[in-house]
Motif scaffolding. Structure first.
Motif, PDB file in Angstrom:
ATOM      1  N   ASP A   1       0.676  -1.225  -0.083  1.00 58.68           N
ATOM      2  CA  ASP A   1      -0.096   0.021   0.020  1.00 58.68           C
ATOM      3  C   ASP A   1       0.787   1.389   0.065  1.00 58.68           C
ATOM      4  OD1 ASP A   1       1.025  -0.179   2.753  1.00 58.68           O
ATOM      5  OD2 ASP A   1      -1.020  -0.023   3.507  1.00 58.68           O
ATOM      6  N   ARG A   2       2.181   1.068  -0.053  1.00 55.00           N
ATOM      7  CA  ARG A   2       3.240   2.151  -0.034  1.00 55.00           C
ATOM      8  C   ARG A   2       2.821   3.316   1.018  1.00 55.00           C
ATOM      9  NH1 ARG A   2       6.547   2.781  -3.611  1.00 55.00           N
ATOM     10  NH2 ARG A   2       6.178   5.179  -3.984  1.00 55.00           N
ATOM     11  N   ASP A   3       2.504   3.141   2.151  1.00 56.95           N
ATOM     12  CA  ASP A   3       2.114   3.890   3.274  1.00 56.95           C
ATOM     13  C   ASP A   3       2.829   3.565   4.561  1.00 56.95           C
ATOM     14  OD1 ASP A   3       0.681   5.981   4.393  1.00 56.95           O
ATOM     15  OD2 ASP A   3      -1.195   5.290   4.144  1.00 56.95           O
ATOM     16  N   LEU A   4       2.893   4.476   5.602  1.00 57.12           N
ATOM     17  CA  LEU A   4       3.152   3.894   6.934  1.00 57.12           C
ATOM     18  C   LEU A   4       2.251   3.442   7.676  1.00 57.12           C
ATOM     19  CD1 LEU A   4       5.049   7.420   7.866  1.00 57.12           C
ATOM     20  CD2 LEU A   4       5.962   5.231   7.165  1.00 57.12           C
ATOM     21  N   HIS A   5       2.368   2.513   8.641  1.00 56.82           N
ATOM     22  CA  HIS A   5       1.291   1.846   9.692  1.00 56.82           C
ATOM     23  C   HIS A   5       1.861   1.955  11.103  1.00 56.82           C
ATOM     24  CE1 HIS A   5       1.996  -0.154   5.684  1.00 56.82           C
ATOM     25  NE2 HIS A   5       0.762  -0.037   5.556  1.00 56.82           N
ATOM     26  N   PRO A   6       0.875   1.915  11.983  1.00 52.49           N
ATOM     27  CA  PRO A   6       1.509   1.975  13.409  1.00 52.49           C
ATOM     28  C   PRO A   6       2.535   1.069  13.785  1.00 52.49           C
ATOM     29  CG  PRO A   6      -0.863   2.070  13.258  1.00 52.49           C
ATOM     30  CD  PRO A   6      -0.471   1.678  12.077  1.00 52.49           C
ATOM     31  N   GLY A   7       3.705   1.271  14.313  1.00 48.24           N
ATOM     32  CA  GLY A   7       4.647   0.506  14.615  1.00 48.24           C
ATOM     33  C   GLY A   7       5.724   0.184  13.407  1.00 48.24           C
ATOM     34  N   ASP A   8       5.536   1.083  12.418  1.00 47.81           N
ATOM     35  CA  ASP A   8       6.782   0.865  11.267  1.00 47.81           C
ATOM     36  C   ASP A   8       8.064   1.199  11.645  1.00 47.81           C
ATOM     37  OD1 ASP A   8       4.958  -0.496   9.578  1.00 47.81           O
ATOM     38  OD2 ASP A   8       4.732   1.186   7.977  1.00 47.81           O
ATOM     39  N   ILE A   9       9.057   0.524  11.602  1.00 51.47           N
ATOM     40  CA  ILE A   9      10.393   0.778  11.652  1.00 51.47           C
ATOM     41  C   ILE A   9      10.878   1.625  10.365  1.00 51.47           C
ATOM     42  CG2 ILE A   9      12.731   0.162  12.233  1.00 51.47           C
ATOM     43  CD1 ILE A   9      11.381  -2.123  13.590  1.00 51.47           C
ATOM     44  N   ILE A  10      11.528   2.894  10.422  1.00 56.47           N
ATOM     45  CA  ILE A  10      11.988   3.625   9.175  1.00 56.47           C
ATOM     46  C   ILE A  10      13.456   3.413   9.198  1.00 56.47           C
ATOM     47  CG2 ILE A  10      11.960   5.556   7.963  1.00 56.47           C
ATOM     48  CD1 ILE A  10       9.457   6.370   9.272  1.00 56.47           C
ATOM     49  N   LEU A  11      14.036   3.000   7.991  1.00 50.83           N
ATOM     50  CA  LEU A  11      15.541   3.325   8.266  1.00 50.83           C
ATOM     51  C   LEU A  11      15.756   4.350   7.266  1.00 50.83           C
ATOM     52  CD1 LEU A  11      18.423   1.900   7.401  1.00 50.83           C
ATOM     53  CD2 LEU A  11      17.569   0.865   5.449  1.00 50.83           C
ATOM     54  N   THR A  12      16.858   4.938   7.648  1.00 45.81           N
ATOM     55  CA  THR A  12      17.728   5.788   6.805  1.00 45.81           C
ATOM     56  C   THR A  12      19.039   5.804   7.261  1.00 45.81           C
ATOM     57  OG1 THR A  12      17.819   8.208   6.085  1.00 45.81           O
ATOM     58  CG2 THR A  12      17.127   7.992   8.421  1.00 45.81           C
ATOM     59  N   HIS A  13      19.918   6.892   6.750  1.00 44.75           N
ATOM     60  CA  HIS A  13      21.294   6.697   6.982  1.00 44.75           C
ATOM     61  C   HIS A  13      21.773   8.088   7.243  1.00 44.75           C
ATOM     62  CE1 HIS A  13      20.504   3.044   4.230  1.00 44.75           C
ATOM     63  NE2 HIS A  13      21.538   2.637   4.830  1.00 44.75           N
ATOM     64  N   PHE A  14      23.324   7.808   7.857  1.00 43.45           N
ATOM     65  CA  PHE A  14      24.127   8.904   8.283  1.00 43.45           C
ATOM     66  C   PHE A  14      24.912   9.558   7.036  1.00 43.45           C
ATOM     67  CE2 PHE A  14      24.030   6.784  12.554  1.00 43.45           C
ATOM     68  CZ  PHE A  14      23.405   7.688  13.303  1.00 43.45           C
ATOM     69  N   ARG A  15      24.347   9.911   6.258  1.00 45.22           N
ATOM     70  CA  ARG A  15      24.915  10.474   5.000  1.00 45.22           C
ATOM     71  C   ARG A  15      24.564  11.799   4.773  1.00 45.22           C
ATOM     72  NH1 ARG A  15      22.811   5.344   1.337  1.00 45.22           N
ATOM     73  NH2 ARG A  15      24.202   3.638   2.303  1.00 45.22           N
ATOM     74  N   GLY A  16      25.590  12.712   4.062  1.00 45.79           N
ATOM     75  CA  GLY A  16      25.518  14.104   3.976  1.00 45.79           C
ATOM     76  C   GLY A  16      25.540  14.531   2.285  1.00 45.79           C
ATOM     77  N   ARG A  17      25.915  15.659   2.098  1.00 47.15           N
ATOM     78  CA  ARG A  17      25.998  16.041   0.762  1.00 47.15           C
ATOM     79  C   ARG A  17      26.674  15.296  -0.283  1.00 47.15           C
ATOM     80  NH1 ARG A  17      23.217  20.719   0.558  1.00 47.15           N
ATOM     81  NH2 ARG A  17      23.308  21.864   2.461  1.00 47.15           N
ATOM     82  N   GLU A  18      27.822  14.916   0.393  1.00 45.52           N
ATOM     83  CA  GLU A  18      28.784  13.951  -0.735  1.00 45.52           C
ATOM     84  C   GLU A  18      28.040  12.713  -1.207  1.00 45.52           C
ATOM     85  OE1 GLU A  18      30.493  14.040   2.873  1.00 45.52           O
ATOM     86  OE2 GLU A  18      29.512  15.750   2.301  1.00 45.52           O
ATOM     87  N   ASP A  19      27.176  12.076  -0.218  1.00 41.75           N
ATOM     88  CA  ASP A  19      26.704  10.918  -0.698  1.00 41.75           C
ATOM     89  C   ASP A  19      25.402  11.018  -1.600  1.00 41.75           C
ATOM     90  OD1 ASP A  19      28.193   8.988   0.574  1.00 41.75           O
ATOM     91  OD2 ASP A  19      27.721   9.659   2.456  1.00 41.75           O
ATOM     92  N   TRP A  20      24.704  12.112  -1.096  1.00 35.94           N
ATOM     93  CA  TRP A  20      23.243  11.964  -1.871  1.00 35.94           C
ATOM     94  C   TRP A  20      22.832  13.657  -2.034  1.00 35.94           C
ATOM     95  CZ3 TRP A  20      20.190   8.470   1.962  1.00 35.94           C
ATOM     96  CH2 TRP A  20      20.222   8.782   2.900  1.00 35.94           C
ATOM     97  N   GLY A  21      23.769  14.621  -2.019  1.00 32.14           N
ATOM     98  CA  GLY A  21      23.720  15.861  -2.290  1.00 32.14           C
ATOM     99  C   GLY A  21      22.586  16.524  -1.410  1.00 32.14           C
TER     100      GLY A  21
END
Ligand SMILES: [Zn+2]
Length: 319
Positions: free
Chosen positions: A271-291
């Protein structure tokens, strides 16, 4: 792997929002302030970050207390905290202040391995999951690896009181342990993401054990605490991975159900949506990695979370 979300989550022990908690504080507030209390109950257990400045000899921290303590907070104190949140949101250029998470659940939810994510003999191994079973309208933020060390990020998360959890790989962290010590001092739990971020299923049991248990030792040595959560690099694992992790003290293996980028969110579920309890991943990345800088990333992910009516809760409160 089966990617269809489990409709029936077992053991919904998560604490419910109590009716009236919102109205009590709302009385003395403007419509804007009331709106900002949001849908995550507004019972403000201020988890993480710096407490608001003391007021009338009694600190806001004492009011918020541990989980559930905020329920007894005086409306005036809650209004003060809300004002501080609005000011922090303005300072860090968030459209809306983050919603406050409800108190930590008591008892904690029962965590089990997601269907389709099991390995042979999994019943004796740490559970692998992508979400926490709860009806609380909360999601969890997790940051992986450790390449970018932006002091503004630490300041932003602290001032906005957004809880998060780190999964660290030593090869990226070792040039600046002090940065992550400061993170830890702000209440962030530092967890295991292996020493060198290898693709673990390609390695022997012994080599996997060296990667995972070596990182347990590195975190204990540098931060004084042995993690209990491990996330395999790329989310890839086999039976050896989980056996090795268990052998050096790992209790849980949290994966993720959504991944945040500076300009989008990728969802695991159909469903491409958030749900109660979902764990979200992201990264310690900055401008050099992803602008984009880390504050820009946080602004984007928080907009998505808050617009959908979710608060960010502390993962450790549910594990
Ligand atoms: Zn990683």
């Amino acid at each position: 792997m089966q990617l269809v979300r489990q409709k029936e989550q077992k053991a919904l022990h998560g604490r419910r929002c109590t009716a009236g908690s919102r109205g009590r504080a709302g009385v003395a507030l403007s419509a804007l302030l009331v709106a900002a209390l949001g849908t995550a109950c507004g019972t403000s257990a201020d988890s993480g970050g710096t407490p608001a400045p003391p007021k009338g000899g009694k600190s806001a921290e004492a009011d918020a207390g541990t989980a559930g303590g905020a329920a007894g907070a005086a409306p005036a104190d809650r209004a003060e905290r809300l004002k501080a949140r609005l000011a922090a949101a303005k300072k860090w250029k968030l459209d809306k202040p983050p919603l406050e998470a409800p108190p930590a659940p008591k008892p904690k939810p029962e965590i089990s391995t997601r269907d389709g994510f099991e390995v042979e003999g999994h019943e004796d191994l740490p559970p692998v999951f992508t979400a926490i079973p709860t009806e609380d309208k909360v999601v969890f933020l997790t940051f992986d690896d450790g390449a970018e060390k932006d002091p503004e990020f630490l300041k932003m998360m602290k001032e906005l009181k957004i809880p998060y959890t780190a999964f660290l790989s030593d090869y990226l962290v070792r040039d600046n342990y002090a940065y992550f010590k400061e993170m830890q001092a702000a209440g962030v739990t530092l967890n295991n993401h292996s020493l060198n971020h290898r693709y673990l299923p390609a390695l022997s049991y012994d080599k996997q054990r060296a990667e995972i248990c070596g990182q347990q030792d590195a975190i204990q040595r540098n931060f004084g605490k042995r993690p209990t959560a491990f996330r395999p690099p790329y989310g890839n694992y086999n039976e050896d991975t989980l056996r090795a992790a268990k052998s050096c003290g790992i209790k849980t293996v949290p994966l993720w159900s959504a991944e945040a980028f500076p300009n989008r969110m990728d969802y695991r579920e159909w469903d491409r949506d958030l749900h109660p309890g979902d764990i979200i991943l992201t990264h310690f990345r900055g401008r050099e990695d992803w602008g984009s800088s880390m504050p820009e990333l946080v602004r984007h992910v928080m907009k998505t979370i808050t617009d959908k009516g979710y608060a960010v809760a502390r993962l450790e409160d549910y594990l």
